[in-house]
Design a protein around this motif. Structure first.
Motif, PDB file in Angstrom:
ATOM      1  N   GLN A  32       8.178  13.736 -13.541  1.00 56.85           N
ATOM      2  CA  GLN A  32       7.544  12.326 -13.548  1.00 56.85           C
ATOM      3  C   GLN A  32       7.737  11.871 -12.359  1.00 56.85           C
ATOM      4  O   GLN A  32       8.705  11.809 -11.568  1.00 56.85           O
ATOM      5  CB  GLN A  32       8.399  11.629 -14.609  1.00 56.85           C
ATOM      6  N   ALA A  33       6.536  11.434 -11.644  1.00 55.50           N
ATOM      7  CA  ALA A  33       6.512  10.905 -10.483  1.00 55.50           C
ATOM      8  C   ALA A  33       6.871   9.649 -10.163  1.00 55.50           C
ATOM      9  O   ALA A  33       6.860   8.816 -11.207  1.00 55.50           O
ATOM     10  CB  ALA A  33       5.153  10.975  -9.713  1.00 55.50           C
ATOM     11  N   SER A  34       7.720   9.201  -9.395  1.00 55.83           N
ATOM     12  CA  SER A  34       8.213   7.741  -9.319  1.00 55.83           C
ATOM     13  C   SER A  34       8.079   7.350  -7.574  1.00 55.83           C
ATOM     14  O   SER A  34       8.182   8.090  -6.758  1.00 55.83           O
ATOM     15  CB  SER A  34       9.669   7.540  -9.725  1.00 55.83           C
ATOM     16  N   ALA A  35       8.269   5.842  -7.393  1.00 57.52           N
ATOM     17  CA  ALA A  35       8.103   5.394  -6.046  1.00 57.52           C
ATOM     18  C   ALA A  35       8.820   4.138  -6.099  1.00 57.52           C
ATOM     19  O   ALA A  35       8.682   3.506  -7.269  1.00 57.52           O
ATOM     20  CB  ALA A  35       6.628   5.202  -5.758  1.00 57.52           C
ATOM     21  N   THR A  36       9.359   3.762  -5.142  1.00 53.93           N
ATOM     22  CA  THR A  36       9.960   2.533  -5.165  1.00 53.93           C
ATOM     23  C   THR A  36       9.196   1.474  -4.057  1.00 53.93           C
ATOM     24  O   THR A  36       9.084   2.145  -2.882  1.00 53.93           O
ATOM     25  CB  THR A  36      11.439   2.302  -4.555  1.00 53.93           C
ATOM     26  N   VAL A  37       8.949   0.330  -4.005  1.00 55.10           N
ATOM     27  CA  VAL A  37       8.381  -0.423  -3.114  1.00 55.10           C
ATOM     28  C   VAL A  37       9.261  -1.495  -2.493  1.00 55.10           C
ATOM     29  O   VAL A  37       9.876  -2.150  -3.412  1.00 55.10           O
ATOM     30  CB  VAL A  37       7.322  -1.122  -3.310  1.00 55.10           C
ATOM     31  N   VAL A  38       9.412  -1.609  -1.384  1.00 51.09           N
ATOM     32  CA  VAL A  38      10.348  -2.812  -0.633  1.00 51.09           C
ATOM     33  C   VAL A  38       9.510  -3.420   0.518  1.00 51.09           C
ATOM     34  O   VAL A  38       8.362  -3.067   0.628  1.00 51.09           O
ATOM     35  CB  VAL A  38      11.492  -2.084  -0.006  1.00 51.09           C
ATOM     36  N   PRO A  39       9.722  -4.411   0.967  1.00 46.82           N
ATOM     37  CA  PRO A  39       8.935  -4.930   1.806  1.00 46.82           C
ATOM     38  C   PRO A  39       8.071  -4.214   2.704  1.00 46.82           C
ATOM     39  O   PRO A  39       8.912  -3.407   3.636  1.00 46.82           O
ATOM     40  CB  PRO A  39       9.785  -6.164   2.587  1.00 46.82           C
ATOM     41  N   ILE A  41       6.887  -1.438   2.593  1.00 45.74           N
ATOM     42  CA  ILE A  41       7.163   0.054   2.695  1.00 45.74           C
ATOM     43  C   ILE A  41       6.954   0.565   1.093  1.00 45.74           C
ATOM     44  O   ILE A  41       7.385   0.061   0.300  1.00 45.74           O
ATOM     45  CB  ILE A  41       8.584   0.485   2.986  1.00 45.74           C
ATOM     46  N   ILE A  42       6.258   1.773   0.896  1.00 41.19           N
ATOM     47  CA  ILE A  42       6.246   2.506  -0.257  1.00 41.19           C
ATOM     48  C   ILE A  42       6.914   3.623  -0.090  1.00 41.19           C
ATOM     49  O   ILE A  42       6.616   4.598   0.832  1.00 41.19           O
ATOM     50  CB  ILE A  42       5.043   2.500  -1.192  1.00 41.19           C
ATOM     51  N   ILE A  43       7.983   4.000  -0.851  1.00 42.27           N
ATOM     52  CA  ILE A  43       8.859   5.109  -0.846  1.00 42.27           C
ATOM     53  C   ILE A  43       8.436   6.310  -1.872  1.00 42.27           C
ATOM     54  O   ILE A  43       8.702   5.854  -3.165  1.00 42.27           O
ATOM     55  CB  ILE A  43      10.306   4.948  -0.666  1.00 42.27           C
ATOM     56  N   ILE A  44       7.959   7.386  -1.912  1.00 38.91           N
ATOM     57  CA  ILE A  44       7.526   8.184  -2.856  1.00 38.91           C
ATOM     58  C   ILE A  44       8.707   9.218  -2.947  1.00 38.91           C
ATOM     59  O   ILE A  44       9.156  10.008  -1.778  1.00 38.91           O
ATOM     60  CB  ILE A  44       6.311   9.106  -2.603  1.00 38.91           C
ATOM     61  N   PHE A  45       9.340   9.362  -4.124  1.00 36.33           N
ATOM     62  CA  PHE A  45      10.400  10.223  -4.319  1.00 36.33           C
ATOM     63  C   PHE A  45       9.935  11.824  -4.686  1.00 36.33           C
ATOM     64  O   PHE A  45       9.363  11.703  -6.000  1.00 36.33           O
ATOM     65  CB  PHE A  45      11.638   9.748  -5.102  1.00 36.33           C
ATOM     66  N   LEU A  46       9.912  12.744  -4.068  1.00 39.63           N
ATOM     67  CA  LEU A  46       9.758  14.179  -4.456  1.00 39.63           C
ATOM     68  C   LEU A  46      10.683  14.540  -5.626  1.00 39.63           C
ATOM     69  O   LEU A  46      11.598  14.065  -5.677  1.00 39.63           O
ATOM     70  CB  LEU A  46       9.554  15.065  -3.121  1.00 39.63           C
ATOM     71  N   PRO A  47      10.174  15.512  -6.405  1.00 40.08           N
ATOM     72  CA  PRO A  47      11.202  16.052  -7.202  1.00 40.08           C
ATOM     73  C   PRO A  47      12.227  16.563  -6.666  1.00 40.08           C
ATOM     74  O   PRO A  47      12.342  17.177  -5.867  1.00 40.08           O
ATOM     75  CB  PRO A  47      10.348  17.254  -8.035  1.00 40.08           C
ATOM     76  N   LYS A 233      14.473  -7.526  -3.133  1.00 36.98           N
ATOM     77  CA  LYS A 233      13.586  -7.391  -4.105  1.00 36.98           C
ATOM     78  C   LYS A 233      13.035  -5.857  -4.048  1.00 36.98           C
ATOM     79  O   LYS A 233      12.537  -5.607  -2.771  1.00 36.98           O
ATOM     80  CB  LYS A 233      12.250  -8.206  -4.214  1.00 36.98           C
ATOM     81  N   GLN A 234      13.087  -5.135  -5.054  1.00 31.94           N
ATOM     82  CA  GLN A 234      12.616  -3.662  -5.018  1.00 31.94           C
ATOM     83  C   GLN A 234      11.715  -3.525  -6.546  1.00 31.94           C
ATOM     84  O   GLN A 234      12.170  -3.998  -7.298  1.00 31.94           O
ATOM     85  CB  GLN A 234      13.538  -2.459  -4.884  1.00 31.94           C
ATOM     86  N   VAL A 235      10.682  -2.793  -6.296  1.00 34.72           N
ATOM     87  CA  VAL A 235       9.839  -2.507  -7.368  1.00 34.72           C
ATOM     88  C   VAL A 235       9.463  -1.166  -7.491  1.00 34.72           C
ATOM     89  O   VAL A 235       9.183  -0.640  -6.610  1.00 34.72           O
ATOM     90  CB  VAL A 235       8.452  -3.439  -7.291  1.00 34.72           C
ATOM     91  N   ARG A 236      10.069  -0.673  -8.726  1.00 35.62           N
ATOM     92  CA  ARG A 236       9.623   0.682  -9.006  1.00 35.62           C
ATOM     93  C   ARG A 236       8.644   1.038  -9.666  1.00 35.62           C
ATOM     94  O   ARG A 236       8.166   0.198 -10.554  1.00 35.62           O
ATOM     95  CB  ARG A 236      11.118   1.176  -9.927  1.00 35.62           C
ATOM     96  N   ILE A 237       7.711   2.246  -9.460  1.00 36.02           N
ATOM     97  CA  ILE A 237       6.545   2.425  -9.824  1.00 36.02           C
ATOM     98  C   ILE A 237       6.655   3.865 -10.566  1.00 36.02           C
ATOM     99  O   ILE A 237       7.165   4.715  -9.550  1.00 36.02           O
ATOM    100  CB  ILE A 237       5.502   2.299  -8.992  1.00 36.02           C
ATOM    101  N   GLU A 238       6.547   3.939 -11.874  1.00 34.68           N
ATOM    102  CA  GLU A 238       6.588   5.260 -12.500  1.00 34.68           C
ATOM    103  C   GLU A 238       4.969   5.560 -12.964  1.00 34.68           C
ATOM    104  O   GLU A 238       4.287   4.611 -13.335  1.00 34.68           O
ATOM    105  CB  GLU A 238       7.453   5.497 -13.583  1.00 34.68           C
ATOM    106  N   TYR A 239       4.710   7.017 -12.488  1.00 34.81           N
ATOM    107  CA  TYR A 239       2.992   6.894 -12.808  1.00 34.81           C
ATOM    108  C   TYR A 239       2.812   8.462 -13.023  1.00 34.81           C
ATOM    109  O   TYR A 239       3.775   9.414 -12.801  1.00 34.81           O
ATOM    110  CB  TYR A 239       2.335   6.433 -11.422  1.00 34.81           C
TER     111      TYR A 239
END
Length: 239
Positions: A32-39, A41-47, A233-239
């Motif tokens: 499952q892919a996920s990313a975290t957004v901080v001010p 910046i969007i950080i995509i975490f690879l498997p 503040k950090q917002v996590r996105i799972e998609y």
């Protein structure tokens, strides 16, 4: 390599990866892919990136971004980025590779030197920002934009459209984080909209490594500093 989007029971988008070769990393099965957004910046975490290292990367980049914003006001993004990098160096990140800033006219996702899986995950994460349920992530990523509408317009144009007109000067970072045998690295693309309207767009590439052994010594203190600031503040996105 076959990357097949499919739908999970919880509605999240997942990827069935039949074969992936990423450096020395080989993965099979369901991820499952996920990313975290901080001010800005969007950080995509690879498997393969552990939960602890995802937290370390997110905290590091948020701390550096907030420190740079406090130090540098206005739209002097060159100075902002230099300060951002200096903070990373102070918390045991180091530069593995760098390419000079250059002007681009094509969509960002078309020109960045990444493999098919990385491009797919980055595209999915950026499209996820268009979804109203990820409004908080969008506003955090586009923290210089006055409205969500303006932010969505610029994101679509910058990453998927290319050229065109933009609503305001801004900065963004698209970062892809990987982990191989415990070694963490982040490939970061620093993107600038130099002025509103038919403005110039530039991109610079930096690849960072983390000295995880030294970072462990300050992990708790760094996390507490963010928590005690009252503005983390950090917002996590799972998609």
């Amino acid at each position: 390599m076959n990357v097949i989007p499919n739908s999970a029971d919880n509605g999240a988008s997942t990827l069935t990866v039949q074969y992936i070769h990423y450096g020395h990393l080989r993965l099979t099965g369901l991820c499952q892919a996920s990313a975290t957004v901080v001010p800005s910046i969007i950080i995509i975490f690879l498997p393969g990136v552990t939960a602890q290292h995802q937290e370390d990367v997110s905290n590091s980049f948020e701390l550096a971004a907030r420190a740079a914003t406090k130090q540098v006001s206005g739209t002097n993004y060159t100075r902002w980025f230099r300060f951002f990098q200096s903070v990373l160096r102070n918390i045991h990140w180091f530069t593995l590779q760098a390419e000079s800033e250059r002007t681009i006219r094509d969509p960002v996702l078309d020109i960045i030197p990444v493999d098919d899986l990385e491009r797919h995950l980055a595209s999915e994460a950026l499209w996820a920002l268009q979804d109203p349920e990820h409004e908080d992530a969008l506003r955090l990523f586009c923290d210089q934009h006055p409205s969500s509408g303006a932010a969505r317009e610029d994101i679509r144009q910058l990453f998927f459209g290319g050229g065109g007109r933009y609503t305001r000067p801004a900065k963004f970072q698209l970062a892809l984080c990987s982990e191989v045998d415990g070694d963490v690295s982040v490939s970061s693309f620093f993107i600038r909209l130099h002025n509103r309207g038919a403005g110039r767009v530039t991109i610079a590439f930096h690849k960072y490594g983390l000295n995880t052994r030294l970072f462990e010594r300050l992990r708790s203190g760094l996390k507490k500093k963010l928590e005690d600031s009252g503005e983390s503040k950090q917002v996590r996105i799972e998609y």
